[in-house]
Structure formats: structure tokens, C-alpha cells
Design an enzyme around this catalytic site. Structure first.
Site, PDB file in Angstrom:
ATOM      1  N   THR A  12       0.824  -1.198   0.000  1.00 14.70           N
ATOM      2  CA  THR A  12       0.000   0.000   0.000  1.00 14.70           C
ATOM      3  C   THR A  12       0.865   1.258   0.000  1.00 14.70           C
ATOM      4  O   THR A  12       2.091   1.172  -0.012  1.00 14.70           O
ATOM      5  CB  THR A  12      -0.995  -0.038   1.186  1.00 14.70           C
ATOM      6  OG1 THR A  12      -1.922   1.033   1.041  1.00 14.70           O
ATOM      7  CG2 THR A  12      -0.287   0.072   2.529  1.00 14.70           C
ATOM      8  N   CYS A  13       0.212   2.411   0.015  1.00 15.13           N
ATOM      9  CA  CYS A  13       0.859   3.717  -0.022  1.00 15.13           C
ATOM     10  C   CYS A  13       1.891   3.849   1.084  1.00 15.13           C
ATOM     11  O   CYS A  13       1.586   3.489   2.214  1.00 15.13           O
ATOM     12  CB  CYS A  13      -0.210   4.803   0.152  1.00 15.13           C
ATOM     13  SG  CYS A  13       0.418   6.479   0.133  1.00 15.13           S
ATOM     14  N   PRO A  14       3.090   4.332   0.879  1.00 16.44           N
ATOM     15  CA  PRO A  14       3.638   4.798  -0.392  1.00 16.44           C
ATOM     16  C   PRO A  14       4.583   3.791  -1.046  1.00 16.44           C
ATOM     17  O   PRO A  14       5.402   4.173  -1.865  1.00 16.44           O
ATOM     18  CB  PRO A  14       4.440   6.026   0.063  1.00 16.44           C
ATOM     19  CG  PRO A  14       5.020   5.593   1.379  1.00 16.44           C
ATOM     20  CD  PRO A  14       4.018   4.631   2.002  1.00 16.44           C
ATOM     21  N   VAL A  15       4.480   2.506  -0.645  1.00 17.08           N
ATOM     22  CA  VAL A  15       5.502   1.521  -1.046  1.00 17.08           C
ATOM     23  C   VAL A  15       5.672   1.395  -2.567  1.00 17.08           C
ATOM     24  O   VAL A  15       6.801   1.425  -3.061  1.00 17.08           O
ATOM     25  CB  VAL A  15       5.250   0.145  -0.368  1.00 17.08           C
ATOM     26  CG1 VAL A  15       6.241  -0.896  -0.847  1.00 17.08           C
ATOM     27  CG2 VAL A  15       5.327   0.287   1.152  1.00 17.08           C
ATOM     28  N   HIS A  39      -2.325  -1.585  -5.558  1.00 21.90           N
ATOM     29  CA  HIS A  39      -2.791  -0.348  -4.904  1.00 21.90           C
ATOM     30  C   HIS A  39      -3.252   0.638  -5.974  1.00 21.90           C
ATOM     31  O   HIS A  39      -2.451   1.055  -6.815  1.00 21.90           O
ATOM     32  CB  HIS A  39      -1.650   0.229  -4.059  1.00 21.90           C
ATOM     33  CG  HIS A  39      -1.993   1.510  -3.366  1.00 21.90           C
ATOM     34  ND1 HIS A  39      -1.339   2.688  -3.626  1.00 21.90           N
ATOM     35  CD2 HIS A  39      -2.944   1.793  -2.437  1.00 21.90           C
ATOM     36  CE1 HIS A  39      -1.854   3.646  -2.870  1.00 21.90           C
ATOM     37  NE2 HIS A  39      -2.823   3.133  -2.143  1.00 21.90           N
TER      38      HIS A  39
END
Lengths: 73, 139
Positions: A12-15, A39
């Protein structure tokens, strides 16, 4: 010129953005980076990052909830 | 010249430190240069072993809220602060520690994560960088 794959499925954010950036930094000019993920916001934001870094967006695809973005450095 | 983001991390609350790192990493990922200035309660997070030893800014409920949020974040696959800090440094982000806070809170460099801190400075350094920045935030 190589091809580098980055798997960010279920991240998920920001991966996905961060992993894309990390791969781009390591890549040489001309390399193609393919990022895959699930995502949804990242599917829009990775092309934004590509644009702001003035790189080439080769394509965005999605199949069965998994998107794939190809970038040339 | 690259675009620049300059963040002040004044809060040491877990949720706000998460926000700060997510924004910082987002900016680095977009190709910006990023500096994060840790001051006051934020500096607490740069002490060795204290990065995620923080409470929530709201609904902490003596740690119950923090436990619930941590569980939800784990389920959602949110990266740990340790990983975010590591990625931040790897992508060339700068971590700066406020030396005035160190003085008033009696914090020595040896107690801080010297391995990730690129400099110790005061408000002048921040303002100079903020003047050259496209984004600046106080968290």
C-alpha cells in the site's frame, strides 16, 4: 539495456511509489522498469512521478485487479 | 535544479510521524529533494530505539488506540517506520536534528541515530532551505 521487474502486489501507499523510485535510481539510462501492483492510487501516481522526472512512460495495463506500468529511464 | 520539499517534524506522535515519512517518501519518489527537520517532540523519535515508541495524537486510550491502529496498519500492509526511515535515507532524503532542542532537552548526539542524521542545525538552516523549496510543511 536491461529489464527490471518490481513486484509491489498487495503493498500500500507509499511503497509502490518508493520501490519504483528505488528501482529507477539503480537502473541505467535506457533500462526498462516494469512495476506491478494492486494499490489503485499508485496506478495513477507512478505515471505522475514518471512525468515529473521527465522519463518515458511506455504503457499502463491492468488485468484482474493487478496493474503493470512500464517505464524507460 | 530539482524541486525541493522541506518538512518540520515538531510532533513526536506516532500518527503524525507516519504522515511526515509518507509525505517525505512521496516527494522523494516524485523526484524531489527532501529535508526533514526534527525538532521538539519530533526529536524524541530520532533517539536510539525510539522511532516507533510513540503514542497517538488522539484516541491513544492508554495505548489501546495505538495497539488497534498498529494492528489495522499491519493488516493493510503499511510499512513500518523503520523501513520508511531506511528507504528515506536510501533515496537521498536528509534528516536534520534541531540543536536547540538537543540543548534544552539535554540530548547528546550519542543518544541519537547518528547513522541517519545528516546534520545538526538551527532555524536559519531551515529558513534557507524553505526559501528554495516548492513545498514546506509543519507537522
Amino acid at each position: 539495456m536491461g529489464e527490471i521487474k518490481v513486484d509491489c502486489k498487495n503493498e500500500t501507499c507509499p511503497v509502490p511509489l518508493v520501490e519504483t523510485r528505488k528501482a529507477l535510481r539503480k537502473a541505467s539510462k535506457g533500462d526498462v522498469i516494469e512495476v506491478m501492483g494492486t494499490h489503485q492510487s499508485s496506478k495513477k501516481e507512478i505515471p505522475m512521478a514518471v512525468e515529473s522526472m521527465e522519463l518515458e512512460l511506455l504503457g499502463v495495463r491492468e488485468e484482474g485487479g493487478v496493474w503493470s506500468i512500464r517505464i524507460r529511464k | 535544479m530539482d524541486k525541493k520539499a522541506t518538512l518540520i517534524v515538531h510532533s513526536g506522535d506516532l500518527d503524525k510521524v507516519y504522515s511526515a515519512f509518507i509525505i517525505g517518501l512521496g516527494a522523494l519518489s516524485m523526484g524531489m529533494e527532501v529535508s526533514m527537520y526534527f525538532t521538539f517532540w519530533g526529536l524524541e523519535r530520532l533517539k536510539k530505539g525510539k522511532l516507533d515508541k510513540a503514542s497517538l495524537s488522539r484516541m491513544n486510550m492508554l495505548g489501546l488506540g495505538r495497539w488497534m491502529i498498529r494492528r489495522k496498519m499491519k493488516q493493510a500492509g503499511v510499512a513500518s517506520l523503520d523501513k520508511m526511515l531506511k528507504d528515506f535515507v536510501e533515496l537521498g532524503g536528509k534528516i536534520l536534528a534541531c540543536d536547540m532542542t538537543m540543548e534544552i532537552m539535554r540530548v547528546d548526539k550519542e543518544n541519537l541515530r547518528e547513522d541517519v542524521i545528516s546534520d545538526y542545525c538551527g532555524v536559519g538552516t531551515y529558513i534557507k532551505e524553505a526559501m528554495e523549496s516548492n513545498v514546506t510543511l509543519f507537522i
